[in-house]
Design a protein around this motif. Structure first.
Motif, mmCIF file in Angstrom:
data_model
loop_
_atom_site.group_PDB
_atom_site.id
_atom_site.type_symbol
_atom_site.label_atom_id
_atom_site.label_comp_id
_atom_site.label_asym_id
_atom_site.label_seq_id
_atom_site.Cartn_x
_atom_site.Cartn_y
_atom_site.Cartn_z
ATOM 1 N N UNK A 79 4.196 29.709 5.633
ATOM 2 C CA UNK A 79 4.537 30.162 4.010
ATOM 3 C C UNK A 79 5.699 29.687 3.599
ATOM 4 N N UNK A 80 5.104 29.098 2.962
ATOM 5 C CA UNK A 80 6.857 28.328 2.279
ATOM 6 C C UNK A 80 7.565 28.982 1.047
ATOM 7 N N UNK A 81 6.125 29.450 0.313
ATOM 8 C CA UNK A 81 6.177 29.909 -1.137
ATOM 9 C C UNK A 81 6.585 31.994 -1.067
ATOM 10 N N UNK A 95 14.575 28.542 6.036
ATOM 11 C CA UNK A 95 15.444 26.864 6.159
ATOM 12 C C UNK A 95 15.875 25.491 4.627
ATOM 13 N N UNK A 96 16.946 25.241 4.442
ATOM 14 C CA UNK A 96 17.494 25.427 5.689
ATOM 15 C C UNK A 96 18.716 26.543 5.763
ATOM 16 N N UNK A 97 19.517 25.803 7.274
ATOM 17 C CA UNK A 97 20.226 26.834 7.553
ATOM 18 C C UNK A 97 21.058 26.742 6.313
ATOM 19 N N UNK A 135 19.273 23.614 16.675
ATOM 20 C CA UNK A 135 19.016 23.070 17.704
ATOM 21 C C UNK A 135 17.661 23.223 17.455
ATOM 22 N N UNK A 136 16.584 24.100 16.343
ATOM 23 C CA UNK A 136 15.287 23.136 16.257
ATOM 24 C C UNK A 136 15.325 22.884 14.401
ATOM 25 N N UNK A 137 13.967 22.142 14.632
ATOM 26 C CA UNK A 137 14.128 22.269 12.796
ATOM 27 C C UNK A 137 12.523 22.947 12.191
ATOM 28 N N UNK A 138 12.338 22.170 11.614
ATOM 29 C CA UNK A 138 11.433 23.712 10.933
ATOM 30 C C UNK A 138 9.863 23.553 12.050
ATOM 31 N N UNK A 192 7.179 33.266 7.329
ATOM 32 C CA UNK A 192 7.798 33.327 6.383
ATOM 33 C C UNK A 192 8.963 32.379 6.200
ATOM 34 N N UNK A 193 9.092 31.331 5.731
ATOM 35 C CA UNK A 193 9.843 30.177 5.780
ATOM 36 C C UNK A 193 10.747 30.190 4.560
#
Length: 315
Positions: free
Chosen positions: A7-9, A56-58, A72-75, A91-92
């Motif tokens: 979930x990006x929003x 995201x982003x960090x 170390x890891x992307x999305x 939940x990003x």
């Protein structure tokens, strides 16, 4: 395995994704310490769907854009690793300038409680949030109690060297110890990227390579590695890789990953590969001409096969 939903929003969470128990954090690497946090939360509230709230982003990428890549890891990699832990919802939250100015109280009340509808939350003892990192674990516990959300503070998982952390794993990779980083990640560390056209020099040397930019990934110690490569069709091949700037050829370009797959003859251009580092064989060095380089590459390939055989036999 349960498929994790991304979930990006955060302002438009579907009703069937509300009511979760969620672990909070950046989760870069999704290492054993992160797994401990997630498992502790699930033990505390096994009756609720398991979720993670991440960014995201960090935040460091926003606040310190001049820093070298450190991820170390992307999305997509993070989502897969969290899914492997049994997480059902990720939940990003898009971390931008506007979100960074949100107060700690707004983050808890407006985002975690109202927008995401969380019923229970958990975090590590060093979790900080809100504008200028104004919220800490004590503040989070107080806010959660006022909103009648459950809260579980989780002590860091540690060994003799101290707490497991993304920073510690980054140092291990930068010092040339991918096998030790793998112990703390719970899996080999890999670089995932799209194969690009190079100068075809590897093919002329008899060792054709797939060239993959490091992108936003951390650059580990420059040198030669024994690797395994996951292809888009799910197959895994063994190989040898070089990470660095190719000092013998002296092309002056940025560091890149070049991997030679053993017993493989196919077109990989444009395909996305995951290259897992298993052992560093030697540091990057300059050779006196291409013939000397060719001889060394042959030795590197033999050593990589031996290292991977040893690892397989030890399992």
């Amino acid at each position: 395995m349960i498929r994790a939903r991304l979930h990006e929003n955060w302002r438009a969470i579907p009703e069937d994704a509300r009511g979760c128990a969620a672990a909070l954090g950046n989760f870069d690497g999704v290492h054993l310490g992160h797994a401990h946090l997630v498992h502790t939360l699930h033990t505390a509230r096994p009756d609720l769907p398991l979720a993670v709230v991440t960014f995201e982003p960090h935040p460091r990428e926003l606040f310190r854009p001049q820093d070298p890549p450190f991820r170390l890891t992307l999305s997509a990699e993070k989502l897969a690793a969290l899914e492997a832990l049994g997480v059902q919802h990720v939940f990003q939250i898009g971390f931008d300038e506007a979100f960074s100015r949100m107060s700690a109280e707004q983050f808890v009340g407006d985002v975690l409680f109202s927008a995401l509808g969380l019923r229970h939350i958990a975090c590590g003892q060093d979790f900080a949030f809100g504008h200028r990192r104004g919220g800490d674990v004590t503040f989070l516990a107080e806010q959660a109690a006022e909103l009648e959300m459950g809260f579980t503070p989780v002590a860091a998982l540690a060994d003799a060297g101290g707490p497991y952390s993304s920073s510690r794993i980054r140092r291990l990779l930068q010092d040339g110890y991918p096998e030790r980083a793998a112990e703390e990640l719970g899996r080999p560390w890999f670089i995932r990227g799209e194969v690009q056209h190079g100068d075809k020099r590897g093919r002329l040397l008899g060792f054709p390579t797939a060239n993959i930019p490091l992108g936003r990934h951390l650059e580990p110690a420059r040198g030669v590695y024994a690797v395994t490569v996951r292809l888009p069709n799910g197959q895994t091949r063994r190989g040898v890789a070089n990470i660095g700037r190719r000092p013998t050829i002296n092309d002056g370009q940025e560091s890149r990953l070049e991997v030679n797959l053993f017993e493989f003859d196919g077109d990989l251009y444009g395909q996305t590969l995951s290259v897992a580092l298993h052992r560093m064989l030697r540091p990057e060095k300059r050779f006196d001409g291409l013939e000397a380089l060719k001889s060394q590459i042959a030795q590197d390939a033999m050593q990589a096969r031996s290292a991977l055989d040893d690892e397989l036999s030890a399992k």
